[in-house]
Scaffold this motif. Structure first.
Motif, PDB file in Angstrom:
ATOM      1  N   UNK A  21      -0.922 -35.690   2.969  1.00 30.08           N
ATOM      2  CA  UNK A  21      -1.585 -34.713   3.319  1.00 30.08           C
ATOM      3  C   UNK A  21      -0.371 -34.032   4.552  1.00 30.08           C
ATOM      4  N   UNK A  22      -0.269 -33.170   4.991  1.00 27.85           N
ATOM      5  CA  UNK A  22       0.266 -32.612   5.600  1.00 27.85           C
ATOM      6  C   UNK A  22      -0.154 -32.715   7.457  1.00 27.85           C
ATOM      7  N   UNK A  23      -1.741 -32.414   7.024  1.00 26.63           N
ATOM      8  CA  UNK A  23      -2.347 -32.804   8.208  1.00 26.63           C
ATOM      9  C   UNK A  23      -2.389 -34.246   9.167  1.00 26.63           C
ATOM     10  N   UNK A  24      -2.694 -34.930   7.785  1.00 30.33           N
ATOM     11  CA  UNK A  24      -2.866 -36.505   8.085  1.00 30.33           C
ATOM     12  C   UNK A  24      -1.370 -36.957   8.726  1.00 30.33           C
ATOM     13  N   UNK A  25      -0.208 -36.454   7.880  1.00 32.65           N
ATOM     14  CA  UNK A  25       1.587 -36.944   8.134  1.00 32.65           C
ATOM     15  C   UNK A  25       1.408 -37.051   9.316  1.00 32.65           C
ATOM     16  N   UNK A  26       1.251 -35.004  10.035  1.00 33.68           N
ATOM     17  CA  UNK A  26       1.369 -35.169  11.088  1.00 33.68           C
ATOM     18  C   UNK A  26       0.252 -36.130  12.779  1.00 33.68           C
ATOM     19  N   UNK A  27      -0.828 -35.621  12.132  1.00 36.24           N
ATOM     20  CA  UNK A  27      -2.172 -36.921  12.952  1.00 36.24           C
ATOM     21  C   UNK A  27      -1.386 -38.320  13.256  1.00 36.24           C
ATOM     22  N   UNK A  28      -0.266 -38.966  11.924  1.00 34.20           N
ATOM     23  CA  UNK A  28      -0.581 -40.315  12.121  1.00 34.20           C
ATOM     24  C   UNK A  28       0.742 -40.348  12.699  1.00 34.20           C
ATOM     25  N   UNK A  29       1.634 -39.800  12.494  1.00 36.63           N
ATOM     26  CA  UNK A  29       3.006 -39.740  13.731  1.00 36.63           C
ATOM     27  C   UNK A  29       2.417 -38.995  15.127  1.00 36.63           C
ATOM     28  N   UNK A  96       0.698 -26.608  13.587  1.00 38.45           N
ATOM     29  CA  UNK A  96      -0.315 -28.207  13.751  1.00 38.45           C
ATOM     30  C   UNK A  96       0.369 -28.554  14.769  1.00 38.45           C
ATOM     31  N   UNK A  97       1.726 -28.253  14.654  1.00 40.34           N
ATOM     32  CA  UNK A  97       2.758 -29.428  15.693  1.00 40.34           C
ATOM     33  C   UNK A  97       2.275 -29.167  16.961  1.00 40.34           C
ATOM     34  N   UNK A 194     -14.567 -26.913  11.012  1.00 34.80           N
ATOM     35  CA  UNK A 194     -13.030 -27.172  10.011  1.00 34.80           C
ATOM     36  C   UNK A 194     -12.949 -28.466  10.122  1.00 34.80           C
ATOM     37  N   UNK A 195     -12.077 -29.445   9.916  1.00 36.85           N
ATOM     38  CA  UNK A 195     -11.586 -30.491   8.575  1.00 36.85           C
ATOM     39  C   UNK A 195     -11.287 -31.345  10.277  1.00 36.85           C
ATOM     40  N   UNK A 196     -11.969 -32.720   9.921  1.00 35.15           N
ATOM     41  CA  UNK A 196     -11.971 -33.777  10.488  1.00 35.15           C
ATOM     42  C   UNK A 196     -11.786 -35.316  10.764  1.00 35.15           C
ATOM     43  N   UNK A 197     -10.060 -34.758   9.744  1.00 38.36           N
ATOM     44  CA  UNK A 197      -9.236 -35.711  10.258  1.00 38.36           C
ATOM     45  C   UNK A 197      -8.762 -36.306  11.573  1.00 38.36           C
ATOM     46  N   UNK A 198      -8.848 -35.714  12.698  1.00 40.29           N
ATOM     47  CA  UNK A 198      -8.499 -36.092  14.286  1.00 40.29           C
ATOM     48  C   UNK A 198      -9.748 -36.950  14.488  1.00 40.29           C
ATOM     49  N   UNK A 199     -10.879 -36.420  14.036  1.00 45.16           N
ATOM     50  CA  UNK A 199     -12.014 -37.285  14.386  1.00 45.16           C
ATOM     51  C   UNK A 199     -12.106 -38.959  13.711  1.00 45.16           C
TER      52      UNK A 199
END
Ligand code: S3P
Length: 427
Positions: A21-29, A96-97, A194-199
């Protein structure tokens, strides 16, 4: 891969996985970089956008090692581990970045300059710059700070209450990241979730995040603790083989280990509402994110009306939804999706233009599309316009078109789905 050649197909069969997942990969880094201690990431998406995120943090002195294409180790030194970059931060094509990074930079008491490619230069940054300035950040940019290149001198932030006019995970995440470095509480409200991957990921990194109906808040002064992140397959990438299986006669495919976060599964709901046979089997939870397998059968589809709270849950899937709609009986109406105009391209205009080349009946509206189906498509010369999702949507349409279809500027697909042609070829 500048040009992708597609021939018509029948009977797509088999079992595949899609990239992380792109959103989750960005946040992981990002979260690994600002956390204290080591973060190990498995299933990372090695697409161009997420590589830009790695590059930006390396320029701020964070050691990030790629153990393989999809596995990373990040040695986070906490908020204060970030160093003033000596070069400008280049986000490439990645919205996103830049938007999430601005939330991080806004709280750092150093100077940074940040920019990206021609598409990023057209995308609005005022939606994050204005609230960041209210928090006390100093940000300068083109057109009063609305557009890149941007210069940030951060630090000295205080919490704010922000009502975002758009449901945007990028705005919400940016302000939460700034809020963690601010004095007091930062609250972000949005018109629909909106998507809540950050939370979810912040909680996995030990941060207290308060989600309530209509918004979310964080208390400043919290630190993140590094850990393990396992990234599920990207449902936004899975949407392309899903749509292909629905519309290519005789198909039956399974896609394993796809992220099934309810803020992202709108495309499954929409395909099912169109009569698409999509079976969902939840298999577990990875770092607070539900994961499962999808089995999709060729189906006779009918038109639907889509709008309101469903839109943020499938915002990135609208180009491929439009492709499926060309094969559905009757009219499909997509409304409340004006945000599509400020994505990597104006996706309302570009989706309509590419599908029209293939013979589809598509009408652009101010906030969406109207598609009449079913229509037999004819192979054509299409263009990604440098937008990964447009390139893949055109390629899937080519699978059911009479004659060959060529997608120009197909290398854009690597932004989110490296190996797209090979994965589809396996079916
Ligand atoms: C993303 C949020 C969405 C989405 C984008 C990725 C994220 O954008 O379109 O592809 O990772 O936060 P908005 O938050 O601007 O709607």
């Amino acid at each position: 891969m500048q040009r992708l050649q597609i021939e018509p197909r029948t009977n797509l069969k088999g079992t595949i996985r899609v990239p992380g997942d792109k959103s989750i990969s960005h946040r992981a880094v990002m979260f690994g970089a600002i956390a204290e201690g080591t973060t190990r990431v498995e299933g990372f998406l090695p697409g161009a956008d997420c590589l830009s995120t790695i590059d930006c943090f390396r320029k701020m002195g964070v050691p990030i090692t790629r153990k393989s294409d999809t596995s990373l180790v990040i040695e986070g030194g906490g908020w204060d581990g970030l160093q003033e970059p000596t070069e400008f931060l280049d986000v490439g094509n990645s919205g996103t970045t830049i938007r999430l990074m601005l939330g991080i930079l806004a709280g750092r008491s150093f100077y940074s300059a940040i920019a990206g490619d021609a598409s990023i230069a057209r995308r609005p940054m005022d939606r994050v710059i204005q609230p960041l300035r209210r928090m006390g950040a100093k940000v300068e940019g083109r057109s009063g700070g609305s557009f890149t290149p941007l210069g940030v001198r951060g630090g000295g932030l205080h919490g704010i209450e922000h009502q975002s006019p758009v449901a945007s995970a990028q705005v919400k995440s940016c302000l939460l990241l700034a809020g963690l470095q601010a004095k007091g509480i930062t609250q972000v409200k949005e018109p629909s979730l909106s998507r809540d991957h950050t939370e979810r990921m912040l909680r996995a990194f030990g941060v207290e995040v308060d989600s309530f109906a209509g918004g979310v808040s964080v208390r400043g002064g919290q630190t993140l603790t590094g850990g393990e992140v396992k990234v599920p397959g990207d449902i936004s990438s899975a949407a392309f083989p899903m749509a292909a299986a629905l519309i290519v006669p005789g198909s039956r495919i399974t896609i394993r280990d796809v992220g099934l976060n309810p803020t992202r599964t709108g495309i499954i709901d929409a395909f099912q509402a169109m009569g698409g046979q999509v079976e969902v089997t939840e298999t577990g939870e990875w770092c607070g994110e539900p994961v499962g397998d999808l089995t999709v059968h060729a189906s006779s589809l009918h038109g639907v009306e889509i709008g309101g709270e469903l839109i943020p849950r499938l915002i990135d899937e609208i180009p491929i939804l439009a492709v499926a709609a060309t094969q559905a009986q009757g009219r499909t109406v997509i409304r409340d999706a004006a945000e599509l105009k400020v994505k990597e391209t104006n996706r309302i205009a570009v989706t309509a233009a590419e599908l029209t080349k293939l013979g589809a009946h598509v009408e652009e509206t101010p906030d969406g599309l109207i598609i009449e189906g079913p229509v037999s498509l004819t192979g054509s010369l299409c263009d990604s316009h440098g937008d990964h999702r447009i390139g893949m949507a055109a390629a899937v349409a080519g699978l059911i078109a009479k004659g060959g279809t060529t997608v120009e500027n197909a290398s854009a697909i690597d932004v989110s789905f490296p190996g797209f042609a090979e994965t589809m070829g396996r079916l």
